[in-house]
Write an enzyme that holds these catalytic residues in place. Structure first.
Site: not given
Length: 313
Positions: A22, A26, A28, A151, A176
């Site tokens: 990724g 963002g 990454g 997260s 999530y």
């Protein structure tokens, strides 16, 4: 540990080869830009080739001497994961850092190519399979690292072993959180197994706090609608700041493996990177081992730690 660690403290990365999943936007891309500034050789593992090439162009424009390659990777397809690993191993004989960064967040109920719930399948199982395929190279590379992004959602996560694929009920938010707890447990269990094998490869987990990225597009890859972007921007920190825990996890020489790095501010939402112990209550090694075994069975990727001692080149 410094309470004010910034990207300027990333050591020289010349001679180091780094994969970032990724890496086209963002966190990454911010991570890639800082590592390119220090001379790292980068492989951007991305689902969208066009976005990947745009990111590579941006990196090369800012750092003309940088070495950047874009390679296709769809974490929602285990065949793509294996094809990426096979392609990488055919081209390279070492891997210094694998940054498991890519993720999807609260999409409508969808399944991966192999029939897994999209968030668990992409965020956890895809990275689990990728790391397993690349493990022999990591073990052969002196002082290699695996960095896995979780997260703050992991705090409220549970592993629904009886409903991993969402067949008997699905909540985008809960699933999530499950996928991000799985990332945390994977990072911890990987370090445990590396230590037991006597490897000098280390596993470090991290999380960005609340960072202003396009994860709120809900897995579509398109930009979120402006009210969502506006609200998100009010209580989040910039992607550049959100990338600091990843950079710390990837490059800070003092880390020994098993740490979980996050922002040092209230609620771990914003701030400078530090060893965030506020998640330790979520680390249950019995759950982690069960998740590991199920992940091997679901992906068909079984980890082999035999070649745990790196070859000096």
């Amino acid at each position: 540990m410094s309470q004010r660690w910034t990207a300027s403290q990333v050591p020289d990365q010349r001679g180091r080869r780094i994969i970032i999943t990724g890496g086209s936007g963002g966190l990454g891309l911010e991570t890639a830009l800082e590592l390119a500034a220090r001379g790292a050789e980068l492989i951007l593992a991305v689902r969208n080739a066009g976005k990947g090439e745009q990111a590579a162009k941006q990196i090369r424009q800012r750092y003309p001497q940088s070495q950047v390659e874009v390679m296709p990777l769809d974490l929602a397809d285990l065949d793509s994961v294996k094809a990426f690993a096979d392609m990488y191993r055919s081209r390279y004989n070492s891997l210094d850092i694998l940054i498991n960064n890519a993720g999807v967040m609260i999409p409508p109920y969808q399944k991966t190519r192999q029939g897994f719930e999209l968030q668990f399948g992409s965020n956890h199982l895809g990275h689990f399979a990728l790391t397993g395929h690349l493990l022999p190279l990591l073990l052969r590379t002196p002082r290699a690292r695996v960095v896995t992004l979780s997260s703050i959602a992991a705090r409220t996560g549970y592993i629904y072993f009886n409903n991993l694929d969402g067949r008997i009920g699905y909540s985008a938010g809960k699933f999530y959180c499950q996928s991000k707890l799985a990332n945390l447990l994977f990072a911890k269990e990987l370090q445990k197994r590396l230590t037991e094998a006597g490897a000098d490869t280390i596993s470090v987990g991290c999380h960005p706090g609340i960072a202003n990225t396009n994860l709120v597009s809900r897995g579509s890859g398109k930009q979120a609608i402006w009210p969502v972007r506006f609200a998100w921007g009010l209580f989040s920190q910039t992607a550049a700041f959100g990338a600091l825990p990843t950079l710390y996890a990837a490059a800070e020489p003092s880390l020994i493996g098993g740490e979980f790095i996050g922002p040092d501010g209230p609620g771990s939402r914003k701030g400078y990177p530090h060893h965030d112990i506020s998640f330790e209550h979520k680390v249950n090694y019995e759950t982690a081992a069960k998740l590991w075994n199920i992940s091997e069975q679901l992906t068909g990727v079984y980890y082999e730690f035999a070649a745990a001692h790196p070859t000096q080149e």
